[in-house]
Scaffold this motif. Structure first.
Motif: not given
Length: 180
Positions: A46-49, A64-76, A91-94
């Motif tokens: 995921i690439l997010a602003g 799922g708060e604070g996680h992509a797709f309500g916790g349905g996805w995890s990864g870079p 787990g986040v690269t800025y």
């Protein structure tokens, strides 16, 4: 090779957030969506602003708060920002440069999608010729104000080719390819 996808839920009047970045309007539409469920398995990164990453979460108060797709996805997860936090999130690269961020996200995604989160990052992808596809989840609500899907003062045309249209009880999904 990774493809770059902007997937987003949108009101029928063209807003992806409500006023002041409000995402709570989306809660009634977070139910089952087979196309999104399938997509989640096909996202490699995921690439997010920064505003999107730090902003309101439609899953507020849920597991799922604070996680992509309500916790349905995890990864870079890569966050594009000129203001990296003093205490980075695990787990986040800025990343402070768009070209570097998109390259890192594509490499991490492998042969899966880089999923873009945030209107400004999506706009930067369009301007750089990096956006390959758009998945719009139209939901039956009009917000009247907020962040538009794509806002280009003075106008700009981005041609899209429809790949598919699917309906479910909560949304109409329109999948497009960006025409270059």
């Amino acid at each position: 090779m990774a493809k770059v996808l902007y997937s987003v839920t949108m009101s029928v009047d063209g807003f992806i957030t409500g006023p002041d970045g409000d995402m709570q309007w989306m809660r009634p539409y977070l139910g089952p969506n087979p196309e999104v469920d399938d997509l989640i398995r096909r996202i490699g990164s995921i690439l997010a602003g920064r505003r999107s990453h730090d902003g309101d979460d439609p899953h507020k108060g849920e597991a799922g708060e604070g996680h992509a797709f309500g916790g349905g996805w995890s990864g870079p997860l890569f966050v594009l920002t000129h203001r990296p936090p003093t205490s980075p999130e695990s787990g986040v690269t800025y990343v402070d440069e768009f070209a570097k961020a998109i390259a890192m996200a594509k490499e991490a995604a492998g042969d899966k999608y880089v999923n873009v989160i945030g209107a400004n990052v999506a706009k930067q992808c369009i301007e750089a010729g990096e956006l390959d596809e758009v998945l719009l989840l139209f939901v039956p609500v009009m917000l009247g104000d907020g962040t538009r899907l794509f806002d280009q003062p003075g106008g700009r045309t981005v041609a899209l080719e429809r790949l598919s249209v699917t309906d479910n009880e909560l949304a109409t999904n329109l999948w497009f390819k960006v025409v270059r």
